[in-house]
Write an enzyme that holds these catalytic residues in place. Structure first.
Site, mmCIF file in Angstrom:
data_model
loop_
_atom_site.group_PDB
_atom_site.id
_atom_site.type_symbol
_atom_site.label_atom_id
_atom_site.label_comp_id
_atom_site.label_asym_id
_atom_site.label_seq_id
_atom_site.Cartn_x
_atom_site.Cartn_y
_atom_site.Cartn_z
ATOM 1 N N GLY A 180 -13.636 -6.175 1.715
ATOM 2 C CA GLY A 180 -12.318 -6.953 1.168
ATOM 3 C C GLY A 180 -12.193 -8.002 1.805
ATOM 4 O O GLY A 180 -12.533 -8.004 3.274
ATOM 5 N N ALA A 181 -11.578 -9.088 1.594
ATOM 6 C CA ALA A 181 -11.057 -10.274 2.033
ATOM 7 C C ALA A 181 -9.699 -10.821 1.996
ATOM 8 O O ALA A 181 -9.320 -11.895 2.059
ATOM 9 C CB ALA A 181 -12.116 -11.263 1.940
ATOM 10 N N GLY A 182 -8.990 -9.794 1.467
ATOM 11 C CA GLY A 182 -7.407 -10.154 1.220
ATOM 12 C C GLY A 182 -6.728 -10.061 2.526
ATOM 13 O O GLY A 182 -7.399 -10.236 3.763
ATOM 14 N N SER A 183 -5.290 -9.903 2.510
ATOM 15 C CA SER A 183 -4.639 -10.250 3.751
ATOM 16 C C SER A 183 -4.715 -9.029 4.555
ATOM 17 O O SER A 183 -4.836 -8.891 5.905
ATOM 18 C CB SER A 183 -2.889 -10.548 3.229
ATOM 19 O OG SER A 183 -2.761 -9.208 2.388
ATOM 20 N N MET A 184 -4.936 -7.728 3.935
ATOM 21 C CA MET A 184 -4.879 -6.530 4.828
ATOM 22 C C MET A 184 -6.232 -6.696 5.553
ATOM 23 O O MET A 184 -6.307 -6.402 6.856
ATOM 24 C CB MET A 184 -4.455 -5.167 3.974
ATOM 25 C CG MET A 184 -4.778 -3.980 4.796
ATOM 26 S SD MET A 184 -3.101 -3.806 5.875
ATOM 27 C CE MET A 184 -2.265 -3.161 4.556
ATOM 28 N N HIS A 199 18.733 -2.501 1.099
ATOM 29 C CA HIS A 199 17.472 -1.904 1.111
ATOM 30 C C HIS A 199 16.285 -2.947 1.380
ATOM 31 O O HIS A 199 15.428 -2.782 2.150
ATOM 32 C CB HIS A 199 17.249 -1.073 -0.223
ATOM 33 C CG HIS A 199 15.811 -0.646 -0.436
ATOM 34 N ND1 HIS A 199 15.265 0.292 0.063
ATOM 35 C CD2 HIS A 199 14.707 -1.227 -1.269
ATOM 36 C CE1 HIS A 199 13.952 0.609 -0.087
ATOM 37 N NE2 HIS A 199 13.512 -0.257 -1.075
ATOM 38 N N SER A 205 9.152 0.881 6.596
ATOM 39 C CA SER A 205 7.758 0.973 6.859
ATOM 40 C C SER A 205 7.294 2.159 7.153
ATOM 41 O O SER A 205 7.840 2.912 7.955
ATOM 42 C CB SER A 205 7.020 -0.193 7.656
ATOM 43 O OG SER A 205 7.537 -1.480 7.163
ATOM 44 N N CYS A 255 0.745 -1.247 0.003
ATOM 45 C CA CYS A 255 -0.206 0.026 -0.030
ATOM 46 C C CYS A 255 0.958 1.129 0.075
ATOM 47 O O CYS A 255 0.420 2.354 -0.244
ATOM 48 C CB CYS A 255 -1.119 0.052 1.245
ATOM 49 S SG CYS A 255 -0.153 -0.141 2.706
#
Length: 589
Positions: A192-196, A99, A109, A50
């Protein structure tokens, strides 16, 4: 071949650019395919989250690689190359390794120390492996990055320096308060149903929300997530799944909504959110900054003259013939509307017009009486002629400095009071799922990637970050040494293969000269010759591996090939055989 990374992140680009450059899953696949098809690159992997988009590649030419990778990023992101270039960063060889290891540890992050990036790196590697765009270099690099990230979290307190983006976002919604206390009993909608989104749902469940509704374009995935939430041992939450078409209706019931989808357009518009909170926010009280008389956007309140003009109640805007816009004058006690308060900041030409207007008035007239009344409470006397005297004195100042100095203190502006939020929105998608105009809606609090970036900019970093940085530096040095040593291994293997062939040839020649040589003596002679060759090659090959592991040691492989006249194709064949064996032995990421 050398490692190159070209990318942009929340550290190099504004959120608006990141939002436009976001890559869909299909775009990432096409980008990988086009990268390995390009001339400078043989391997490629994309790390897209993101708040970052990075393209890793194994290239044979630095400048050509940078140009090609930058062009491909621009083409597949839809942002023009000229616009994108100022926000791109480039890392090469050891700096590229440093990196990625820093990213894996959470040092790069938005929320320092968050561990969610490890899952995203794992997904990136799995995608590259599925598409066969990751060869030996990127496989080793990404798997080592995962190990380094896990080591940093297990050996240090980096977790105390930050948390996941979800947790940080919920803390911002709670205005820094206790998330569990804030969330207890609330109804949550997760889009939404993704990882996040799954992480957000699990975090909300642990925080104590009463109900979680999961909406997703694929209903099966939403139902699986809802079932997982219901079966969790550490939570006691009611969860159910709904199709995306039910979001508007569910939004009217929700207290908290988290959205993180892969949609390219808005999932929640300002209009839909406004409809969802309509009737849920209390009407502003009179005088509390709502849309009542005197409030911004409402009916005009009492005039400035009625507030400051004394008993006469004369509006400043009715001063007949005055060259000034007196309705805008913010007077203070001690100055009349015809005196210094009216002319502060005025240019010389405007002052002359005002002075002429004052002089043409009657000294004791009502016009000056209305202005002088403001001073009567202070001095006890009314001196209408003082206005003219003040202007004459101010004219002298204008002649010196060219402008009247501003001496008025501005009146405090009362900020409109917003009602307490009844709907909390957390937008973790890139590009955004929720219209930014929602920020202006009363009764709604929106936290998105942009506001999270601003909130985390000044966040303190734990002392453990320094320890993680040392781990990263040590791991980069070790990985570089192993990579350089591995680079010379095919040459050493080819050299020993050539020596074994020489020994076999000489033993065969000996058999031709001594056909009566028995097996026992032949075996002893063969072993002796091999020992001699091994002893002669041992010291040079061990030393060349040590030298090759040091920075700048890549040239020793070339020297070895030149000195022993090794066939480059033989070396390449050994390298391909090693890559094939490594690929077969390599487990899942």
């Amino acid at each position: 071949m050398s490692l190159l990374v070209v990318g942009l992140s929340h550290r190099s680009a504004p959120v608006s650019v990141l939002e436009r450059a976001a890559l869909s899953a299909d775009a990432q696949v096409k980008l990988l395919q086009d990268t390995v098809a390009a001339e400078p690159a043989t391997e490629a992997a994309v790390l897209a989250t993101c708040n970052r988009i990075e393209l890793y590649a194994d290239v044979d030419k630095f400048h050509a690689g940078v140009a090609e990778l930058s062009t491909l990023l621009a083409q597949h992101s839809g942002v023009g190359l000229e616009e994108l270039t100022p926000y791109l960063y480039v890392h090469y060889e050891d700096r590229a390794v440093h990196h990625l290891f820093s990213v894996a540890c959470g040092l790069d992050s938005m929320v320092v120390g968050e561990g969610q990036i490890l899952g995203q790196i794992k997904d990136s590697l799995a995608r590259a492996q599925d598409l066969h765009s990751a060869g030996r270099l990127l496989n080793d690099l990404f798997q080592q990055a995962l190990r380094v990230g896990k080591r940093a979290h297990s050996e240090t307190g980096i977790d105390r320096a930050g948390q996941s983006l979800v947790t940080f976002g919920l803390e911002q919604l709670a205005r820094g308060g206790d998330v569990q206390q804030w969330a207890r009993g609330k109804k949550a909608l997760v889009i939404g149903a993704g990882s996040m989104s799954s992480l957000a749902a699990a975090t909300l469940a642990r925080a104590g929300v009463a109900e979680i509704v999961v909406a997703n374009r694929t209903l099966d995935r939403a139902e699986r997530l809802a079932q997982i939430l219901m079966e969790g041992d550490d939570t006691d939450v009611a969860a159910r799944a709904v199709p995306m078409e039910s979001v508007p209706a569910e939004l009217t019931r929700a207290d908290v909504t988290v959205s993180c989808t892969g949609a390219t357009g808005l999932v929640l518009t300002a209009e839909s959110v406004a409809e969802a909170v309509e009737g849920r926010t209390p009407a502003p009280a009179a005088g509390s900054g709502g849309d009542g008389p005197g409030a911004p956007g409402g009916e005009p309140g009492p005039t400035a003259g009625a507030q400051r003009g004394g008993a006469s109640g004369t509006s400043l805007g009715t001063e007949d013939g005055c060259p000034l816009e007196l309705s805008a004058v913010q007077g203070t006690a001690g100055f009349s509307v015809l005196g210094e308060a009216a002319v502060a900041g005025m240019a010389a030409a405007d002052l002359e017009q005002h002075a002429a207007w004052v002089d043409n008035g009657t000294a004791g007239g009502d016009r000056r009486a209305a202005g002088g009344a403001a001073r009567q409470g202070q001095t006890g006397t009314l001196d209408p002629a003082a206005d003219t005297d003040a202007i004459v004195a101010l004219a002298a100042t204008v002649a010196t400095v060219g402008r009247i100095p501003e001496r008025r203190r501005p009146e405090p502006v009362e900020e409109p009071q917003r009602p307490e939020p009844v709907l909390f929105l957390l937008d973790l998608a890139m590009p955004r799922d929720i219209d930014a105009a929602v920020h202006r809606l009363a009764g709604v609090r929106l936290v998105d990637i942009e506001s999270l970036a601003e909130a985390s900019a000044g966040a303190p970093m734990a002392a453990d970050v320094d320890q993680v940085r040392r781990i990263v530096s040590d791991e980069v040095a070790a990985f570089g040494a192993a990579l350089r040593a591995a680079h010379i291994t095919p040459t050493v293997v080819a050299l020993r293969t050539m020596a074994a062939d020489v020994v076999a040839g000489e033993i065969a020649r000996l058999d031709g000269r001594l056909p009566g040589l028995d097996d026992k003596h032949r075996a002893e002679i063969t072993q002796t010759v091999r020992r001699v060759v091994d002893k002669l090659l041992h010291a040079p090959t061990v030393r060349v591996k040590q030298l090759a592991a040091e920075p700048g040691g890549a040239g020793y492989a070339d020297a070895l090939r030149t000195l022993f006249d090794l066939d480059p194709e033989t070396v390449a064949a050994v390298s391909r055989a090693e890559d094939s064996t490594t690929e077969k032995d390599r487990g899942p990421a």
